[in-house]
Design a protein around this motif. Structure first.
Motif, PDB file in Angstrom:
ATOM      1  N   GLN A 163     -13.641  -1.378  19.022  1.00 58.09           N
ATOM      2  CA  GLN A 163     -13.787  -2.521  18.595  1.00 58.09           C
ATOM      3  C   GLN A 163     -15.226  -3.010  18.163  1.00 58.09           C
ATOM      4  OE1 GLN A 163     -12.545  -6.023  20.478  1.00 58.09           O
ATOM      5  NE2 GLN A 163     -10.637  -5.054  21.098  1.00 58.09           N
ATOM      6  N   LEU A 164     -16.191  -2.305  18.959  1.00 59.94           N
ATOM      7  CA  LEU A 164     -17.681  -2.536  18.958  1.00 59.94           C
ATOM      8  C   LEU A 164     -17.983  -1.510  17.725  1.00 59.94           C
ATOM      9  CD1 LEU A 164     -18.971  -2.557  22.489  1.00 59.94           C
ATOM     10  CD2 LEU A 164     -19.166  -4.251  20.750  1.00 59.94           C
ATOM     11  N   LYS A 165     -17.449  -0.472  17.325  1.00 60.28           N
ATOM     12  CA  LYS A 165     -17.831   0.618  16.302  1.00 60.28           C
ATOM     13  C   LYS A 165     -17.436  -0.163  14.995  1.00 60.28           C
ATOM     14  CE  LYS A 165     -17.410   5.130  18.556  1.00 60.28           C
ATOM     15  NZ  LYS A 165     -19.104   5.505  18.021  1.00 60.28           N
ATOM     16  N   ILE A 166     -16.309  -0.908  15.097  1.00 59.22           N
ATOM     17  CA  ILE A 166     -15.895  -1.836  13.829  1.00 59.22           C
ATOM     18  C   ILE A 166     -16.535  -2.743  13.597  1.00 59.22           C
ATOM     19  CG2 ILE A 166     -14.096  -2.622  12.449  1.00 59.22           C
ATOM     20  CD1 ILE A 166     -11.981  -0.812  14.255  1.00 59.22           C
ATOM     21  N   ALA A 167     -17.018  -3.403  14.618  1.00 55.15           N
ATOM     22  CA  ALA A 167     -17.976  -4.655  14.369  1.00 55.15           C
ATOM     23  C   ALA A 167     -19.182  -4.263  13.795  1.00 55.15           C
ATOM     24  CB  ALA A 167     -17.969  -5.468  15.885  1.00 55.15           C
ATOM     25  N   GLU A 168     -19.808  -3.109  14.027  1.00 59.53           N
ATOM     26  CA  GLU A 168     -21.171  -2.694  13.644  1.00 59.53           C
ATOM     27  C   GLU A 168     -20.782  -2.685  12.197  1.00 59.53           C
ATOM     28  OE1 GLU A 168     -21.927   0.946  15.201  1.00 59.53           O
ATOM     29  OE2 GLU A 168     -22.528   0.017  17.589  1.00 59.53           O
ATOM     30  N   MET A 169     -19.738  -2.111  11.560  1.00 60.63           N
ATOM     31  CA  MET A 169     -19.600  -1.942  10.230  1.00 60.63           C
ATOM     32  C   MET A 169     -19.490  -3.379   9.379  1.00 60.63           C
ATOM     33  SD  MET A 169     -19.738   1.410   9.258  1.00 60.63           S
ATOM     34  CE  MET A 169     -21.028   1.157  10.515  1.00 60.63           C
ATOM     35  N   ILE A 170     -18.896  -4.189  10.180  1.00 56.39           N
ATOM     36  CA  ILE A 170     -18.792  -5.656   9.646  1.00 56.39           C
ATOM     37  C   ILE A 170     -20.012  -6.305   9.522  1.00 56.39           C
ATOM     38  CG2 ILE A 170     -17.497  -7.902  10.225  1.00 56.39           C
ATOM     39  CD1 ILE A 170     -15.074  -6.217  11.324  1.00 56.39           C
ATOM     40  N   ARG A 171     -20.667  -6.159  10.529  1.00 58.77           N
ATOM     41  CA  ARG A 171     -22.126  -6.928  10.685  1.00 58.77           C
ATOM     42  C   ARG A 171     -22.895  -6.110   9.709  1.00 58.77           C
ATOM     43  NH1 ARG A 171     -22.861  -8.177  17.123  1.00 58.77           N
ATOM     44  NH2 ARG A 171     -21.465  -9.969  17.091  1.00 58.77           N
ATOM     45  N   LYS A 172     -22.695  -4.935   9.491  1.00 56.09           N
ATOM     46  CA  LYS A 172     -23.583  -4.201   8.407  1.00 56.09           C
ATOM     47  C   LYS A 172     -23.404  -4.793   7.033  1.00 56.09           C
ATOM     48  CE  LYS A 172     -24.703   0.504   6.931  1.00 56.09           C
ATOM     49  NZ  LYS A 172     -24.414   2.038   6.965  1.00 56.09           N
ATOM     50  N   TYR A 173     -22.089  -4.634   6.588  1.00 55.40           N
ATOM     51  CA  TYR A 173     -21.719  -4.794   5.172  1.00 55.40           C
ATOM     52  C   TYR A 173     -21.316  -6.422   5.111  1.00 55.40           C
ATOM     53  CZ  TYR A 173     -21.688   0.060   4.618  1.00 55.40           C
ATOM     54  OH  TYR A 173     -21.955   1.496   4.319  1.00 55.40           O
ATOM     55  N   ARG A 174     -21.141  -7.180   6.098  1.00 55.17           N
ATOM     56  CA  ARG A 174     -21.057  -8.892   5.923  1.00 55.17           C
ATOM     57  C   ARG A 174     -19.892  -9.377   4.801  1.00 55.17           C
ATOM     58  NH1 ARG A 174     -25.169 -10.825   8.727  1.00 55.17           N
ATOM     59  NH2 ARG A 174     -25.295 -12.679   7.555  1.00 55.17           N
ATOM     60  N   PRO A 175     -18.796  -8.518   4.862  1.00 52.25           N
ATOM     61  CA  PRO A 175     -17.880  -8.915   3.849  1.00 52.25           C
ATOM     62  C   PRO A 175     -17.140 -10.344   4.093  1.00 52.25           C
ATOM     63  CG  PRO A 175     -16.837  -7.629   5.569  1.00 52.25           C
ATOM     64  CD  PRO A 175     -18.181  -7.610   5.971  1.00 52.25           C
ATOM     65  N   GLU A 176     -16.594 -10.929   3.019  1.00 48.09           N
ATOM     66  CA  GLU A 176     -16.204 -12.067   3.065  1.00 48.09           C
ATOM     67  C   GLU A 176     -14.752 -11.938   3.435  1.00 48.09           C
ATOM     68  OE1 GLU A 176     -17.756 -14.722   2.656  1.00 48.09           O
ATOM     69  OE2 GLU A 176     -19.651 -13.842   2.428  1.00 48.09           O
ATOM     70  N   ILE A 177     -14.076 -10.768   2.727  1.00 44.87           N
ATOM     71  CA  ILE A 177     -12.537 -10.458   3.047  1.00 44.87           C
ATOM     72  C   ILE A 177     -12.666  -9.285   3.593  1.00 44.87           C
ATOM     73  CG2 ILE A 177     -10.663 -10.045   1.986  1.00 44.87           C
ATOM     74  CD1 ILE A 177     -11.250 -12.215  -0.132  1.00 44.87           C
ATOM     75  N   VAL A 178     -11.818  -8.752   4.579  1.00 41.62           N
ATOM     76  CA  VAL A 178     -11.536  -7.343   4.824  1.00 41.62           C
ATOM     77  C   VAL A 178      -9.948  -7.072   4.791  1.00 41.62           C
ATOM     78  CG1 VAL A 178     -10.785  -6.028   7.112  1.00 41.62           C
ATOM     79  CG2 VAL A 178     -13.132  -7.259   6.739  1.00 41.62           C
ATOM     80  N   PHE A 179      -9.568  -6.023   4.047  1.00 42.18           N
ATOM     81  CA  PHE A 179      -8.317  -5.398   4.185  1.00 42.18           C
ATOM     82  C   PHE A 179      -8.183  -4.381   5.092  1.00 42.18           C
ATOM     83  CE2 PHE A 179      -8.866  -5.782  -1.062  1.00 42.18           C
ATOM     84  CZ  PHE A 179      -8.484  -7.043  -0.999  1.00 42.18           C
ATOM     85  N   ALA A 180      -6.890  -4.505   5.674  1.00 38.02           N
ATOM     86  CA  ALA A 180      -6.672  -3.786   6.822  1.00 38.02           C
ATOM     87  C   ALA A 180      -5.217  -2.755   6.801  1.00 38.02           C
ATOM     88  CB  ALA A 180      -6.782  -4.579   8.105  1.00 38.02           C
ATOM     89  N   ASN A 181      -4.981  -2.201   7.662  1.00 35.49           N
ATOM     90  CA  ASN A 181      -3.689  -1.482   7.654  1.00 35.49           C
ATOM     91  C   ASN A 181      -2.380  -2.299   7.662  1.00 35.49           C
ATOM     92  OD1 ASN A 181      -5.580   0.998   8.812  1.00 35.49           O
ATOM     93  ND2 ASN A 181      -3.618   1.688   7.643  1.00 35.49           N
ATOM     94  N   ALA A 182      -1.266  -1.945   7.403  1.00 34.22           N
ATOM     95  CA  ALA A 182      -0.320  -2.655   7.514  1.00 34.22           C
ATOM     96  C   ALA A 182       0.150  -2.954   8.998  1.00 34.22           C
ATOM     97  CB  ALA A 182       1.241  -1.846   7.018  1.00 34.22           C
ATOM     98  N   ILE A 183       0.854  -4.268   9.312  1.00 35.24           N
ATOM     99  CA  ILE A 183       1.185  -4.667  10.721  1.00 35.24           C
ATOM    100  C   ILE A 183       2.197  -3.885  11.147  1.00 35.24           C
ATOM    101  CG2 ILE A 183       0.010  -7.026  10.134  1.00 35.24           C
ATOM    102  CD1 ILE A 183       3.047  -7.944   9.661  1.00 35.24           C
ATOM    103  N   ASP A 184       2.950  -3.193  10.559  1.00 32.79           N
ATOM    104  CA  ASP A 184       4.172  -2.489  10.806  1.00 32.79           C
ATOM    105  C   ASP A 184       4.177  -1.291   9.938  1.00 32.79           C
ATOM    106  OD1 ASP A 184       6.319  -1.790  12.438  1.00 32.79           O
ATOM    107  OD2 ASP A 184       7.428  -2.982  11.082  1.00 32.79           O
ATOM    108  N   ASP A 185       4.361  -0.070  10.630  1.00 36.95           N
ATOM    109  CA  ASP A 185       4.539   1.072   9.663  1.00 36.95           C
ATOM    110  C   ASP A 185       5.113   2.204  10.589  1.00 36.95           C
ATOM    111  OD1 ASP A 185       4.108   1.377   6.758  1.00 36.95           O
ATOM    112  OD2 ASP A 185       2.571   2.856   7.290  1.00 36.95           O
ATOM    113  N   ARG A 186       5.329   3.365   9.750  1.00 38.82           N
ATOM    114  CA  ARG A 186       6.154   4.630  10.264  1.00 38.82           C
ATOM    115  C   ARG A 186       4.879   5.149  10.861  1.00 38.82           C
ATOM    116  NH1 ARG A 186       6.064   9.951   8.933  1.00 38.82           N
ATOM    117  NH2 ARG A 186       4.380   9.575   7.358  1.00 38.82           N
ATOM    118  N   HIS A 187       3.760   5.473  10.543  1.00 35.83           N
ATOM    119  CA  HIS A 187       2.694   6.084  11.443  1.00 35.83           C
ATOM    120  C   HIS A 187       2.228   5.167  12.407  1.00 35.83           C
ATOM    121  CE1 HIS A 187      -0.705   8.526  12.831  1.00 35.83           C
ATOM    122  NE2 HIS A 187      -0.686   9.129  11.744  1.00 35.83           N
ATOM    123  N   PRO A 188       2.467   5.394  13.751  1.00 32.38           N
ATOM    124  CA  PRO A 188       1.655   4.378  14.746  1.00 32.38           C
ATOM    125  C   PRO A 188       0.281   4.152  14.726  1.00 32.38           C
ATOM    126  CG  PRO A 188       2.385   6.773  15.710  1.00 32.38           C
ATOM    127  CD  PRO A 188       2.723   6.505  14.377  1.00 32.38           C
TER     128      PRO A 188
END
Length: 241
Positions: free
Chosen positions: A85-110
């Protein structure tokens, strides 16, 4: 560098496959978009860490991405830990996006569903003032929480909460996907066949976009799900089927 949107994927090529058309369209409109790959895709049946890295770089150039980074988390073993979580938070604070696109909430690959929750939680803690993260120079980062998290659709036909009209940008999406030469259909390849290396899967990029377009009254579309109710200011830009 501030990005308008940060697209995050568990593996190199997740973002291109899930929302490459949307990204291409937004960049054409002047938006700055960055991509964060959580893993190097090192457990993939085809290709190597080195080839995947080069392919990701090539795909970024095709789309016109402003920045791309790989966090080198453990492929196949993503977990919703404090460390990740902290590694991703570092990227969010670095790039300061208004919107985040993320992986599918349910999918074949765990890893995909795990990444969806991990990214969502990281976006939340990134806005907590008592959670400290530091940049590459060792300076304390300012807090930042994106306004929205939208999950793109991957292998499974998840019903979207909304779609984006990508008419005119499907070819750019497919071109960015085909930058991953080791991962998709290649009749001359001698490597093992996987679900995503078949000709049918490659063709599905078009017929899924066509079907979502048919349902929404446009030529081609990409679907997203949203974690919270979103409001629109007016009806300008809505396509009526």
């Amino acid at each position: 560098m501030k990005c308008d949107i940060l697209a995050i994927g568990a593996h190199p090529d997740d973002v291109e496959l899930g929302c490459g058309g949307t990204i291409a369209k937004l960049i054409s409109e002047g938006k700055k978009i960055g991509i964060i790959d959580l893993t190097q895709g090192e457990l993939g049946t085809r290709g190597t860490i080195e080839t995947r890295a080069q392919e990701a770089s090539d795909a970024a150039k095709i789309l016109g991405i402003s920045a791309r980074e790989n966090l080198k988390l453990k492929d196949g073993f993503l977990n919703n830990s404090e460390e990740y979580q902290l590694k991703i938070a570092e990227m969010i604070r670095k790039y300061r996006p208004e919107i985040v696109f993320a992986n599918a909430i349910d999918d074949r690959h765990p890893d995909h569903a795990k990444a969806a929750k991990l990214i969502s939680d990281a976006c939340f803690i990134s806005g907590l003032r008592k959670v400290e993260t530091y940049n590459d120079k060792g300076d304390l980062q300012e807090v930042w929480r994106p306004k929205h998290i939208f999950h793109y659709i991957q292998w499974k036909n998840v019903e979207p909460d909304f779609v984006v009209d990508i008419s005119g940008f499907l070819d750019k999406k497919i071109e960015s996907c085909l930058a991953y030469k080791t991962q998709f259909y290649d009749p001359s390849s001698t490597e093992p066949v996987t679900p995503i290396t078949t000709k049918d899967f490659l063709e599905s990029l078009t017929y899924r976009a066509q079907d979502l377009g048919r349902l929404s009254g446009v030529e081609f579309a990409e679907g997203f799900t949203t974690e919270k109710l979103i409001a629109i200011k007016n009806f300008d830009g809505i396509v009526c089927n």
